[in-house]
Design an enzyme around this catalytic site. Sequence first.
Site, PDB file in Angstrom:
ATOM      1  CE1 TYR A  27      -3.267  -3.098   0.316  1.00 33.49           C
ATOM      2  CE2 TYR A  27      -3.432  -2.457   2.783  1.00 33.49           C
ATOM      3  CZ  TYR A  27      -3.642  -3.156   1.512  1.00 33.49           C
ATOM      4  OH  TYR A  27      -4.499  -4.246   1.911  1.00 33.49           O
TER       5      TYR A  27
ATOM      6  CE  LYS B  94     -18.435   5.228  -3.921  1.00 35.03           C
ATOM      7  NZ  LYS B  94     -17.497   5.847  -2.990  1.00 35.03           N
TER       8      LYS B  94
ATOM      9  CB  SER C 151     -13.297  -5.945  -1.353  1.00 36.74           C
ATOM     10  OG  SER C 151     -12.222  -5.429  -1.838  1.00 36.74           O
TER      11      SER C 151
ATOM     12  CG  LEU D 162     -22.284  -4.243  -2.519  1.00 39.05           C
ATOM     13  CD1 LEU D 162     -21.684  -5.044  -1.554  1.00 39.05           C
ATOM     14  CD2 LEU D 162     -23.659  -4.739  -2.974  1.00 39.05           C
TER      15      LEU D 162
ATOM     16  CG  LEU E 278     -19.181  -1.258   2.077  1.00 31.52           C
ATOM     17  CD1 LEU E 278     -18.988   0.165   2.292  1.00 31.52           C
ATOM     18  CD2 LEU E 278     -20.553  -1.964   2.038  1.00 31.52           C
TER      19      LEU E 278
END
Length: 346
Positions: free
Chosen positions: A53, A244, A234, A241, A236
């Site tokens: 990351y 948007k 993950s 989900l 969402l």
Amino acid sequence: MIYRKLGSSDLDVPAIALGTMTWGEQNSQQEAFAQMDYALDQGINFFDTAELYAIPPRAETYGRTEEIIGAWFKKTGRRNDVILASKVCGPTGWCPHIRDGKARLNKEHIITACEASLKRLNSDHIDLYQTHWPDRNTNFFGKPGYTHMGNESFTPIEETLEAMQRLVEQGKVRHIGISNETPWGVMQHLHLAETRKLPRITSIQNPYSLLNRSFEIGLAEIACREKTGLLAYSPLAFGVLSGKYLHGQRPEGARLTLFERYGRYSGHEAELATACYVDIAAKHGLSPSVMALAFILRQPFVSSVIIGATTMAQLKENISSHDVRLSDACIADIELVQKRYPNPAP
């Protein structure tokens, strides 16, 4: 906040964990500090990061998320208040900036990666150190099917565990876990731990959401019976989900607006299923995000749900799912959609 035992370890982790992969890319250090402060105040003392990351992985931001967490530890002095999880990369041919694109899960690379992570994190130990993806060719990161390569050369899982054992013996790692693994991979880790007296995995961090419930097929029973709880990432589906992105919407600053290549959860059937879930949430007086997270929190094979947010409003909404109990009617509606669109975005 409800706490659950992480596998067979002595760690009690909150049902919700704080994901960090946007820090250093979509989020500034100041914003990340605010998220850590707020999460800890809410009882969320489990932070998950990785050497990879920030996301998307770039040479310019490699390790930046760990550096931000390390800076927060230095500023606040709250390292001992946090259960810290990080990950070591598997093969990095697609990330040439990480160990010259030649990373493997062998002793040399695991120990090198761990020591570099500890330095960035301003910490003398990592509570949960995970392999980020397997060394071998298998189906992960959205690949639904498995194609066997009989002549493939990969680092034996035994060697990976021996490297982890050294780190545990040195006190640099407390517990180990795996990520993006298959049922075969999980059972191999468990078998080798038992027969060769090597460290036992305490968790598996795999994707799990209303759009991808494939974990239930082969891994859920293992997680329950072998005490290797799921750390669901993950949850969402990259924010899909929340609803948007429906009907072609691309909100300013959102992940799929900024990084179009992340289309894992954006297929036609995934969009149809998402629209159904958004309607179900409205029917039951819930936000789509809260409903999606509450569904995961109720699963017996889940140790913790890793939430990520780019705004404080998103973070607060996601954490609020902890207090929501879905009705039988809501669950029944969800299951109907799963039958109509089974795992549309693995």
